[in-house]
Design a protein around this motif. Structure first.
Motif, PDB file in Angstrom:
ATOM      1  N   ARG A 200      46.933  35.813  42.861  1.00  0.00           N
ATOM      2  CA  ARG A 200      47.335  34.477  42.399  1.00  0.00           C
ATOM      3  C   ARG A 200      46.647  34.093  41.096  1.00  0.00           C
ATOM      4  O   ARG A 200      46.882  33.014  40.564  1.00  0.00           O
ATOM      5  CB  ARG A 200      46.998  33.435  43.473  1.00  0.00           C
ATOM      6  N   HIS A 201      45.772  34.957  40.598  1.00  0.00           N
ATOM      7  CA  HIS A 201      44.984  34.622  39.403  1.00  0.00           C
ATOM      8  C   HIS A 201      44.998  35.770  38.397  1.00  0.00           C
ATOM      9  O   HIS A 201      44.012  36.000  37.692  1.00  0.00           O
ATOM     10  CB  HIS A 201      43.543  34.309  39.819  1.00  0.00           C
ATOM     11  N   LEU A 202      46.117  36.487  38.326  1.00  0.00           N
ATOM     12  CA  LEU A 202      46.183  37.702  37.511  1.00  0.00           C
ATOM     13  C   LEU A 202      45.909  37.445  36.035  1.00  0.00           C
ATOM     14  O   LEU A 202      45.414  38.319  35.337  1.00  0.00           O
ATOM     15  CB  LEU A 202      47.555  38.371  37.676  1.00  0.00           C
ATOM     16  N   ASN A 203      46.255  36.269  35.530  1.00  0.00           N
ATOM     17  CA  ASN A 203      46.112  36.003  34.102  1.00  0.00           C
ATOM     18  C   ASN A 203      44.786  35.338  33.746  1.00  0.00           C
ATOM     19  O   ASN A 203      44.595  34.918  32.602  1.00  0.00           O
ATOM     20  CB  ASN A 203      47.267  35.108  33.616  1.00  0.00           C
ATOM     21  N   GLU A 204      43.870  35.252  34.699  1.00  0.00           N
ATOM     22  CA  GLU A 204      42.637  34.515  34.457  1.00  0.00           C
ATOM     23  C   GLU A 204      41.496  35.472  34.109  1.00  0.00           C
ATOM     24  O   GLU A 204      41.148  36.358  34.894  1.00  0.00           O
ATOM     25  CB  GLU A 204      42.293  33.672  35.685  1.00  0.00           C
ATOM     26  N   PRO A 205      40.891  35.293  32.928  1.00  0.00           N
ATOM     27  CA  PRO A 205      39.853  36.228  32.462  1.00  0.00           C
ATOM     28  C   PRO A 205      38.663  36.331  33.417  1.00  0.00           C
ATOM     29  O   PRO A 205      38.095  37.413  33.577  1.00  0.00           O
ATOM     30  CB  PRO A 205      39.432  35.640  31.110  1.00  0.00           C
ATOM     31  N   GLY A 206      38.256  35.210  34.031  1.00  0.00           N
ATOM     32  CA  GLY A 206      37.105  35.242  34.918  1.00  0.00           C
ATOM     33  C   GLY A 206      37.285  36.179  36.094  1.00  0.00           C
ATOM     34  O   GLY A 206      36.337  36.858  36.521  1.00  0.00           O
ATOM     35  N   TRP A 207      38.497  36.239  36.625  1.00  0.00           N
ATOM     36  CA  TRP A 207      38.782  37.147  37.740  1.00  0.00           C
ATOM     37  C   TRP A 207      38.746  38.599  37.278  1.00  0.00           C
ATOM     38  O   TRP A 207      38.162  39.456  37.942  1.00  0.00           O
ATOM     39  CB  TRP A 207      40.143  36.805  38.349  1.00  0.00           C
ATOM     40  N   ARG A 208      39.389  38.882  36.157  1.00  0.00           N
ATOM     41  CA  ARG A 208      39.403  40.258  35.653  1.00  0.00           C
ATOM     42  C   ARG A 208      37.983  40.739  35.336  1.00  0.00           C
ATOM     43  O   ARG A 208      37.620  41.876  35.627  1.00  0.00           O
ATOM     44  CB  ARG A 208      40.281  40.357  34.403  1.00  0.00           C
ATOM     45  N   GLU A 209      37.190  39.842  34.753  1.00  0.00           N
ATOM     46  CA  GLU A 209      35.818  40.214  34.407  1.00  0.00           C
ATOM     47  C   GLU A 209      35.010  40.524  35.665  1.00  0.00           C
ATOM     48  O   GLU A 209      34.238  41.497  35.695  1.00  0.00           O
ATOM     49  CB  GLU A 209      35.152  39.078  33.631  1.00  0.00           C
TER      50      GLU A 209
END
Length: 295
Positions: A200-209
């Protein structure tokens, strides 16, 4: 402009009529005077703004906005949708609703908002003592806790920003200092549930990081992440071992906090009297759960 098939299939088609009705209702509640436009006189038939006025204020094409409000299957970007949301003066809940109806991932909330613990939640956490309880966001960042939780997990509550996270604690704490006794048993589901939230948060940098840091720091997390397994959250058994008291067996229950979307209250309930007594002892001797040495 061409109409192209949209991802989401039947789900998106079902949402478009609802999207059309929602946009129309928000447009009709705003008067031209509120946005600095001429009132239009008595011959104005539209109760609020006209479609072309919304398009002008949002900086989008009139045809594009008209088709969007008609529920046609056109492509929608987050940037353009955000311009429409600002023009229609949507609040946070309405903005999130708009993104969901358009089948576009909503942008992340500001970090300050995500990390704020309301006073009533602080009271609830304290009221749950002597049960260990913590408040975490969807990314598993620890936002708040009570005294019993702090006594059991001093490494978590004393961690610096960016590492005060239950996933980071579970997968980067060396085995000699990690109190989670059944981590290997729980790890596959643990990571699968995190991926369920991550989607649900694929576009969020904090999650990817966070995922990148975990994969770099923990070969076990990287291996499990590569399986792409996904699972919905559910209560689970967590067993801990502390040299001062021995084994502590708990059952965790997560409760969604509606006032803070994506945030959940996690409560650790001892499964037997022995575990309950050992938790009580650790609460009375908070220094006993600290790691025996530093790395």
């Amino acid at each position: 402009m061409t109409v192209t098939p949209l991802p989401g299939g039947a789900r998106t088609r079902r949402r478009r009529p609802e999207l059309a009705s929602f946009l129309r209702s928000r447009r009709e509640r705003i008067t031209p005077e509120e946005v600095g436009m001429p009132p239009g006189g008595p011959r104005r038939r539209t109760p609020g703004l006209r479609r072309e006025e919304v398009a002008q204020l949002a900086g989008v094409g009139v045809t594009w906005y008209t088709w969007l409000e008609q529920g046609r299957p056109i492509n929608v970007s987050a940037q353009v949708l955000d311009a429409v949301a600002r023009t229609l003066r949507l609040d946070a809940a309405e903005r999130e609703h708009l993104y969901r109806l358009a089948d576009v991932p909503p942008p992340p909330a500001a970090d300050d908002e995500a990390r704020t613990v309301p006073r009533d939640m602080r009271t609830i956490l304290d009221g749950l003592d002597p049960l260990p309880a913590t408040l975490v966001n969807a990314r598993s960042d620890v936002l708040g806790w009570n005294e019993t939780y702090a006594a059991l997990f001093p490494t978590v509550v004393d961690a610096p920003d960016g590492e005060r996270n239950t996933l980071w604690f579970a997968y980067t704490t060396p085995p000699c200092c990690n109190p989670i006794l059944n981590l290997q048993e729980q790890a596959p589901e643990h990571v699968a549930v995190f991926r369920y939230r991550y989607s649900r948060h694929l576009n969020e940098p904090g999650w990817r990081e966070l995922v990148q840091r975990l994969c770099a720091a923990s070969p076990e997390f990287a291996r499990l992440w590569a399986t792409h397994d996904v699972a919905p959250p559910r209560p689970c058994d967590k067993i801990f071992h502390y040299p001062a008291v021995g084994t502590v067996a708990t059952r965790t229950t997560s409760l969604d906090v509606t006032a803070l979307p994506g945030t959940r209250l996690v409560v650790y309930t001892p499964v037997d009297d022995e575990s309950r007594d050992r938790i009580a002892w650790l609460r009375a001797h908070p220094e006993a759960a600290a790691p025996p040495h530093r790395h």
